[in-house]
Design an enzyme around this catalytic site. Structure first.
Site, mmCIF file in Angstrom:
data_model
loop_
_atom_site.group_PDB
_atom_site.id
_atom_site.type_symbol
_atom_site.label_atom_id
_atom_site.label_comp_id
_atom_site.label_asym_id
_atom_site.label_seq_id
_atom_site.Cartn_x
_atom_site.Cartn_y
_atom_site.Cartn_z
ATOM 1 N N PHE A 1 33.112 32.344 74.794
ATOM 2 C CA PHE A 1 31.933 31.751 75.420
ATOM 3 C C PHE A 1 31.944 30.235 75.409
ATOM 4 C CE2 PHE A 1 30.556 31.687 70.959
ATOM 5 C CZ PHE A 1 29.973 30.438 70.868
ATOM 6 N N LYS B 1 39.157 38.642 81.716
ATOM 7 C CA LYS B 1 37.944 39.236 81.139
ATOM 8 C C LYS B 1 37.213 38.119 80.410
ATOM 9 C CE LYS B 1 35.881 40.577 78.071
ATOM 10 N NZ LYS B 1 34.491 40.144 77.607
ATOM 11 N N GLU C 1 31.113 38.009 78.068
ATOM 12 C CA GLU C 1 29.925 38.484 78.769
ATOM 13 C C GLU C 1 28.745 37.533 78.612
ATOM 14 O OE1 GLU C 1 30.122 40.678 74.768
ATOM 15 O OE2 GLU C 1 31.472 39.826 76.282
ATOM 16 N N SER D 1 37.470 34.856 67.780
ATOM 17 C CA SER D 1 37.424 34.878 66.321
ATOM 18 C C SER D 1 38.727 35.420 65.743
ATOM 19 C CB SER D 1 36.260 35.739 65.837
ATOM 20 O OG SER D 1 36.529 37.118 66.061
ATOM 21 N N CYS E 1 36.988 25.484 68.366
ATOM 22 C CA CYS E 1 37.947 25.737 67.294
ATOM 23 C C CYS E 1 38.636 24.467 66.822
ATOM 24 C CB CYS E 1 38.989 26.766 67.735
ATOM 25 S SG CYS E 1 40.067 26.196 69.062
ATOM 26 N N GLU F 1 34.483 29.606 58.595
ATOM 27 C CA GLU F 1 34.189 28.926 59.850
ATOM 28 C C GLU F 1 32.717 29.156 60.192
ATOM 29 O OE1 GLU F 1 36.112 28.414 64.263
ATOM 30 O OE2 GLU F 1 35.894 30.453 63.511
#
Length: 494
Positions: free
Chosen positions: A157, A181, A184, A234, A289, A385
């Protein structure tokens, strides 16, 4: 004041399959809410395994035809895509900001980084021409780079424009059919990119989009015709997808999370360092990240730390820093701050409860820059994190102690050293475990053609996701050895 131009009406997302936008049969629909306001700005279908299979089936004939298209011809469509992206840059930047919570400037920068990857892919027609050598008298060897077929990318995202463009420009230019993909949570920008790919003239099925959640991702990993899958997200999911893909004989390159360390030496340039540290942990609201989330303060750097605290506290939400992706992120980060304080850290800058002025932003997901001072290496704030605008300050007596903290992290994405000493910088460059290192740079993202990728739990798989290192991931090398006649003057190989 308006910080972003939200869509004027709800944007309905569709899958792009065989060059056509279509709603997958029987798919549940999910609302897409803007992190700025909490209002619904779009809708996204959750594609089933059957819907994924339909996309793969539609990509099959396209993959066969596209691989037979010469590399130089493939680049022509990418030239057009690049021009279209420049044309629509502001529209897409506002769209990405609307759904991801970034500032418009950050969203624009992400798209421009994607353009940089496009430019690298365009250079392949001149740079990546294979190799040919006469290895003995009458005998030649060569290698040819050939596409894998149908490949896929699963993107997060936090960079709805940039991360997809880390993947598909290179993969498609090398001759593959690509299925995207997107998360969402941020499907709108992906659809915008898909529209430009179609306008650029890519044959139907060369570029596809399937929306959805876990079922769609699992279906891509399991489908026998998907030859390779790249993932950014992740570490837990990256590890899982890498294991599942390898079990099925696929190529998988899965980039995970990070806990990046900013090492500040006593001789660091004060102004340069303070601003770089603040930009590193607050940029993109810390949802990247490459964010510097741990500051390792070596020796006496009190004045510099106080400057960092003051600069962070002055950042204005909305204009200077965007929103978090959802309410769950706000709750998780506020809980992490409270836990660190309970464990003995001092909340030097507290962003809890802050939001921009104006009723329009009352429903947004806001957390101001927050700094935890006196964090110990064993605390959760130092190890896990957090993925938000939270900086943990660990005080260490020596550079060796700082390197020990960095080396103990299971992650290995990025680390930076702030110093005016070349010797100190070199010690850190050689001593850290991270795959990307900065010297007086808070966010050491390599520019193309230098590739992006970490080590440890920040990367599962071999190679990097952009640059020269990515070429071998999306292709296979075919080696050809030729001999046309018998020779009496040759070596043993002849």
């Amino acid at each position: 004041m308006s910080f972003v131009k939200l869509p004027e009406s709800v944007v309905p997302c569709r899958n792009l399959v065989g060059g056509e936008w279509q709603l997958p049969q029987g798919a549940a629909l999910l609302d897409v809410r803007s992190p700025y306001t909490g209002t619904v700005i779009g809708g996204v279908p959750l594609t089933s395994a059957a819907g994924v299979a339909l996309a793969v089936e539609s990509a099959r004939p396209a993959a066969a035809q596209w691989r037979a298209t010469p590399l130089r011809e493939r680049t022509q469509a990418l030239f057009r895509f690049r021009a279209l992206l420049e044309r629509d840059l502001e529209r897409l930047a506002n769209l990405a900001a609307s759904e991801a919570g970034k500032t418009v400037a950050e969203a624009r920068a992400g798209l421009l980084k994607g353009l940089e990857v496009c430019e690298f892919a365009l250079s392949l027609q001149n740079l990546d021409s294979g190799a040919h050598l006469e290895v003995s008298r009458g005998v030649t060897c060569e290698f040819r780079r050939e596409p894998l077929g149908i490949v896929a990318g699963v993107t997060p995202f936090n960079f709805p424009g940039m991360v997809p463009m880390w993947l598909f420009p290179i993969a498609v230019t090398l001759g593959n059919a690509f299925i995207l993909k997107p998360s969402e949570k941020v499907p709108l920008t992906a659809c915008g990119l898909g529209e430009l790919m179609m306008e650029a003239g890519y044959p139907p099925g060369v570029f596809s989009i399937v929306h959805g959640g876990k079922e769609a991702v699992d279906a891509l990993v399991a489908h026998p015709e998907v030859q390779a899958l790249a993932f950014v997200g992740s570490s837990a999911v990256a590890r899982h997808l890498y294991a599942e893909g390898c079990k099925r004989g696929k190529r998988v390159l899965a980039l995970g999370g990070a806990k990046n360390h900013l090492i500040v030496a006593p001789d660091a340039d004060p102004d340069l360092t303070a601003q770089a540290v603040v930009d590193s942990f607050t940029g993109c609201a810390g949802q990247r990240c490459m964010a510097g989330s741990v500051l390792l303060a070596v020796g006496d750097v009190e004045a510099l730390l106080e400057d960092v605290f003051q600069r962070a506290a002055r950042i204005q939400l909305g204009s200077g820093m965007g929103a978090l992706i959802d309410k769950g992120a706000v709750d998780r980060l506020e809980s992490a701050i409270a836990k660190a304080a309970a464990e003995g850290a001092r909340v030097a800058v507290d962003g809890r409860g802050l939001r921009p002025d104006g009723e329009a932003w009352a429903g947004g997901n806001w957390l101001g820059p927050s700094i935890l001072d006196g964090v110990r290496p064993e605390m959760e704030a130092a190890r896990r994190e957090l993925f938000g605008p939270v900086l943990s300050v660990i005080r260490v007596p020596t550079l060796s102690a700082a390197l020990a903290v960095e080396n103990a992290s299971p992650y290995g994405n990025a680390a930076s050293i702030f110093t005016t000493s070349g010797a100190v910088a070199q010690l850190v460059v050689e001593g850290v475990r991270a795959g990307m290192v900065g010297v007086n740079v808070g966010v050491p993202v390599p520019r193309e053609p230098f590739s992006f990728g970490g080590t440890g739990d920040s990367r599962f798989g071999h190679g990097d996701i952009t640059g020269v290192s990515s070429l071998d991931f999306w292709t296979q090398l075919k080696k050809v050895t030729r001999k046309w006649s018998a020779r009496t003057d040759g070596s043993w190989m002849s």
